[in-house]
Design a protein around this motif. Structure first.
Motif, PDB file in Angstrom:
ATOM      1  N   GLU A   1       6.941   1.600  -9.403  1.00 21.34           N
ATOM      2  CA  GLU A   1       8.272   2.041  -8.995  1.00 21.34           C
ATOM      3  C   GLU A   1       8.867   1.237  -7.836  1.00 21.34           C
ATOM      4  OE1 GLU A   1      11.805   3.869  -9.075  1.00 21.34           O
ATOM      5  OE2 GLU A   1      10.205   4.157 -10.551  1.00 21.34           O
TER       6      GLU A   1
ATOM      7  N   LEU B   1      -4.054  12.769  -8.930  1.00 25.08           N
ATOM      8  CA  LEU B   1      -3.388  11.580  -9.441  1.00 25.08           C
ATOM      9  C   LEU B   1      -2.815  11.840 -10.824  1.00 25.08           C
ATOM     10  CD1 LEU B   1      -5.883   8.868  -8.189  1.00 25.08           C
ATOM     11  CD2 LEU B   1      -3.821   9.726  -7.076  1.00 25.08           C
ATOM     12  N   GLU B   2      -1.753  11.099 -11.169  1.00 25.23           N
ATOM     13  CA  GLU B   2      -0.971  11.425 -12.355  1.00 25.23           C
ATOM     14  C   GLU B   2      -1.648  11.035 -13.656  1.00 25.23           C
ATOM     15  OE1 GLU B   2       2.052   7.701 -12.803  1.00 25.23           O
ATOM     16  OE2 GLU B   2       2.268   8.879 -10.974  1.00 25.23           O
ATOM     17  N   GLU B   3      -2.551  10.056 -13.636  1.00 25.41           N
ATOM     18  CA  GLU B   3      -3.204   9.614 -14.862  1.00 25.41           C
ATOM     19  C   GLU B   3      -4.621  10.178 -14.931  1.00 25.41           C
ATOM     20  OE1 GLU B   3      -4.117   7.137 -11.529  1.00 25.41           O
ATOM     21  OE2 GLU B   3      -2.163   7.482 -12.438  1.00 25.41           O
TER      22      GLU B   3
ATOM     23  N   SER C   1      -0.464  -4.077  -5.991  1.00 26.61           N
ATOM     24  CA  SER C   1      -0.349  -3.001  -5.000  1.00 26.61           C
ATOM     25  C   SER C   1      -1.505  -2.018  -5.124  1.00 26.61           C
ATOM     26  CB  SER C   1       0.986  -2.274  -5.150  1.00 26.61           C
ATOM     27  OG  SER C   1       2.043  -3.031  -4.608  1.00 26.61           O
TER      28      SER C   1
ATOM     29  N   GLY D   1       2.763  -4.034  -9.463  1.00 30.74           N
ATOM     30  CA  GLY D   1       2.140  -2.737  -9.263  1.00 30.74           C
ATOM     31  C   GLY D   1       0.627  -2.801  -9.310  1.00 30.74           C
TER      32      GLY D   1
ATOM     33  N   HIS E   1      -4.181  -1.197  -2.283  1.00 26.00           N
ATOM     34  CA  HIS E   1      -4.413   0.199  -1.895  1.00 26.00           C
ATOM     35  C   HIS E   1      -5.904   0.526  -1.895  1.00 26.00           C
ATOM     36  CE1 HIS E   1      -3.887   4.555  -1.751  1.00 26.00           C
ATOM     37  NE2 HIS E   1      -4.566   4.664  -2.873  1.00 26.00           N
TER      38      HIS E   1
ATOM     39  N   GLU F   1      -8.511   2.176  -9.347  1.00 27.75           N
ATOM     40  CA  GLU F   1      -8.811   3.308  -8.464  1.00 27.75           C
ATOM     41  C   GLU F   1     -10.294   3.674  -8.526  1.00 27.75           C
ATOM     42  OE1 GLU F   1      -6.818   4.585  -6.297  1.00 27.75           O
ATOM     43  OE2 GLU F   1      -4.926   5.320  -7.152  1.00 27.75           O
TER      44      GLU F   1
ATOM     45  N   PRO G   1      -0.263   2.707 -13.096  1.00 27.15           N
ATOM     46  CA  PRO G   1       0.481   3.961 -12.941  1.00 27.15           C
ATOM     47  C   PRO G   1       1.875   3.702 -12.377  1.00 27.15           C
ATOM     48  CG  PRO G   1      -1.753   4.161 -12.057  1.00 27.15           C
ATOM     49  CD  PRO G   1      -1.527   2.711 -12.334  1.00 27.15           C
ATOM     50  N   GLU G   2       2.819   4.502 -12.810  1.00 31.71           N
ATOM     51  CA  GLU G   2       4.206   4.295 -12.396  1.00 31.71           C
ATOM     52  C   GLU G   2       4.384   4.389 -10.889  1.00 31.71           C
ATOM     53  OE1 GLU G   2       6.915   3.283 -13.954  1.00 31.71           O
ATOM     54  OE2 GLU G   2       5.792   3.015 -15.829  1.00 31.71           O
ATOM     55  N   ARG G   3       3.522   5.116 -10.194  1.00 33.91           N
ATOM     56  CA  ARG G   3       3.696   5.224  -8.747  1.00 33.91           C
ATOM     57  C   ARG G   3       3.505   3.878  -8.049  1.00 33.91           C
ATOM     58  NH1 ARG G   3      -1.486   7.131  -9.701  1.00 33.91           N
ATOM     59  NH2 ARG G   3      -3.151   6.337  -8.328  1.00 33.91           N
ATOM     60  N   PHE G   4       2.748   2.979  -8.652  1.00 39.57           N
ATOM     61  CA  PHE G   4       2.593   1.644  -8.086  1.00 39.57           C
ATOM     62  C   PHE G   4       3.692   0.689  -8.557  1.00 39.57           C
ATOM     63  CE2 PHE G   4      -1.957   3.064  -7.936  1.00 39.57           C
ATOM     64  CZ  PHE G   4      -2.102   3.012  -6.557  1.00 39.57           C
TER      65      PHE G   4
END
Length: 584
Positions: free
Chosen positions: A245, A197-199, A308, A305, A312, A205, A240-243
């Motif tokens: 975007e 994961l990016e962070e 989301s 986000g 998830h 999470e 996180p940006e993935r959520f």
């Protein structure tokens, strides 16, 4: 109040007792697991099955294969809701009628009463293993060296991972606790945040991962109960940006137009009645008059986000159950702790880049050093945490709420917000999923209910006996009733539903709801006296659940009857007397 039980018999009527005794002829599944999931500071219509454009596929699946309640209620704020949910009592009975401070009255101790039991304490004698993950927020004792008498392990849970306080950075949370030990998320030997994961760490999470971990480690033949209290989507707006975007440009129309569109979806989905007018709030800035639309839309994108990310991680829990063959005989309940939040945390000043206390410098924190502030002034890597209108939220170096306009959107179609007891402050989705125990799939239930019913329902499902005494203390009888009969069909009842928060008051019986909104202009010395009848508002929720037409002047006898009953329940349930020092 120690060793003195409080009987609240009149808070329920014959209709409530009928609900309790209603026969359930369906052959019951044997000793199911039970998972109770709650989100934080989300509006009535923030998930897809209640009209949202925010993608919540895992909650959708629970709704499509379970029950969708559209008339369920919380208590308008986080900590009273948690106290009520866990104990099956009105929050004042549980000692948490307001926030986490002792205000000098039994209903306002800011600490769970010894005269109540948690769901875990009810289920353990019935043979359940018990786990808790997420936000606790039912004790004022949260420091590492403070009394642990009301920490999760001391209130019936076998394992715990979460934060003890009400709000924290998602990237470096204060008061993070594993079992009975406050820890740093970066020096936790029992949980390694995934390298993929990016962070470095994200709290939502971590909650999903640790809930799944407890399920995987549960090697007992006994069933389990798990309480999962996510902090999403409470401020700060961080994700996180993935959520984030997928929501770029999704909210550019602004809250005015988007709210009207959501209202139409809700009508089409059968979540609201087309007779109910869309409520309005003249204090919300018109979208056309917003000065910084880039900032405002970013706030909502991050908020989406966060939801989301919540969905998830609920999916992680469901998938863990599926892989272990336990999903069919696990009861999953999902609800929210209050209506959408209109607070202005982090938005109420011009942008600035430093909150560094005098005499301190910006330096990275060692991995094992505890974050001590729920609203930190520096990030773990030593950057200043930025606040202010115009600071684009999302990262660890920001701490900002999403604001009143978006809260109005989140609560579509209702009035008011977290803190108040109009429908926007207390209405929550309730989803119930239990493949082995519920035949109806994707069915909307009209049965009204409120938080104390959850404890009663779970005890009923588990076949657990609610105790009369516990640890030498007499236990207050349940204020809730089991919703299990409504798993088969809608149940009608004439019982009273009751609310108080910061002298905002409401009572509901059948279609009638009586509500009073407290204003600071009301002299404080008068609040302990009954509210004058002419200050109450009366609504017919069958024809007007959005509370747009006050019928008090047309039905004065109904106003008097319900107002008098509100006073009776308030006196019996430790709402009154109010604390001697002003608390609202």
């Amino acid at each position: 109040m120690k060793n003195k039980a409080l009987i609240l018999g009149a808070a329920t009527s014959a209709g409530a007792l009928t609900l309790l005794s209603c026969a359930d002829n369906k052959k019951e599944a044997v000793r199911p697991n039970i998972i109770l999931i709650m989100s934080d500071d989300m509006g009535f219509s923030d998930i897809e099955r209640y009209g949202s454009v925010i993608k919540t596929p895992n909650l959708n699946a629970l709704a499509d294969n379970g029950l969708v309640y559209r008339q369920f209620y919380n208590t308008a704020r986080s900590c009273p809701t948690r106290a009520s949910l866990l104990t099956g009592l009105h929050p004042h009975q549980a000692g948490i009628g307001h926030m986490m401070n002792d205000s000098g009255q039994d209903g306002y101790r800011g600490d769970l009463s010894p005269n109540c039991v948690t769901i875990a304490e009810t289920l353990k004698p019935a043979g359940y293993k018990t786990y808790a993950v997420g936000k606790w927020h039912v004790t004022r004792h949260t420091q590492p060296d403070s009394s642990k008498h009301n920490w999760p392990l001391q209130r019936g849970f076998d394992r715990y991972y979460g934060i003890l306080i009400g709000a924290a950075s998602y990237y470096d949370p204060a008061a993070l606790c594993r079992d009975n030990t406050v820890i740093s998320p970066f020096a936790d030997p029992d949980y390694h945040y995934p390298d993929s994961l990016e962070e470095d760490f994200y709290l939502t999470e971590a909650f999903g991962d640790n809930a799944s971990k407890f399920i995987k480690e549960h090697d007992s033949a006994d069933p389990f109960f798990m309480y999962v209290a996510f902090t999403a989507a409470h401020w700060p707006m961080q994700a996180p940006e993935r959520f984030i975007e997928p929501y770029k440009d999704k909210f550019d129309k602004g809250w005015d137009e988007l709210r009207r569109e959501k209202y139409q979806r809700q009508v089409e989905q059968g979540i609201i009645d087309r007779r109910w007018a869309l409520s309005e709030d003249s204090t919300v800035t018109r979208w056309d008059d917003v000065t910084d639309k880039t900032f405002e839309t970013r706030c909502m994108e991050v908020y989406a986000g966060m939801i989301s990310a919540l969905d998830h991680n609920i999916g992680k829990i469901v998938e863990t159950l599926r892989q272990s063959g336990q999903l069919d005989n696990t009861v999953i309940l999902f609800l929210q702790d209050n209506g959408a939040c209109a607070e202005i945390t982090g938005r109420d000043r011009p942008p600035y880049t430093s909150l560094v206390p005098e005499g301190l410098t910006l330096e990275p924190l060692p991995a094992n050093e505890l974050q001590t502030s729920g609203q930190p002034w520096r990030t773990r890597d030593g950057k200043p945490v930025r606040r202010g209108y115009g600071v684009l939220p999302g990262g660890a170096d920001t701490y900002i709420a999403y604001g009143k306009g978006w809260a109005h959107y989140s609560n579509t179609p209702f009035r008011e917000y977290k803190h108040w007891v109009h429908e926007g402050g207390i209405s929550t989705p309730l989803l119930v999923h239990w493949p082995a125990g519920i035949n109806a799939k994707g069915t909307v239930r009209q049965t009204p209910g409120q938080l104390p019913d959850i404890h009663a329902t779970i005890a009923d499902i588990a076949g657990a006996e609610y105790p009369k005494t516990y640890n030498g203390n007499e236990i207050i009888p349940l204020s809730g009733v089991s919703l299990k009969p409504s798993f088969e069909k809608d149940i009608e009842s004439d019982r009273y539903l009751f609310w108080e928060h910061e002298n905002n008051k409401a009572i509901r019986q059948g279609k009638w709801k009586l509500v009073y909104k407290f204003t600071k202009e009301t002299p404080y010395e008068n609040v302990d006296a009954p509210t004058p009848y002419n200050l109450w508002e009366l609504y017919d929720l069958e024809s007007d659940r959005t509370e747009t037409v006050n019928l008090a002047s047309q039905h004065p006898e109904t106003v008097r009857r319900l107002a008098d009953e509100w006073e009776n329940i308030a006196r019996r349930s430790h709402v009154k007397p109010y604390p001697t020092k002003k608390y609202f």
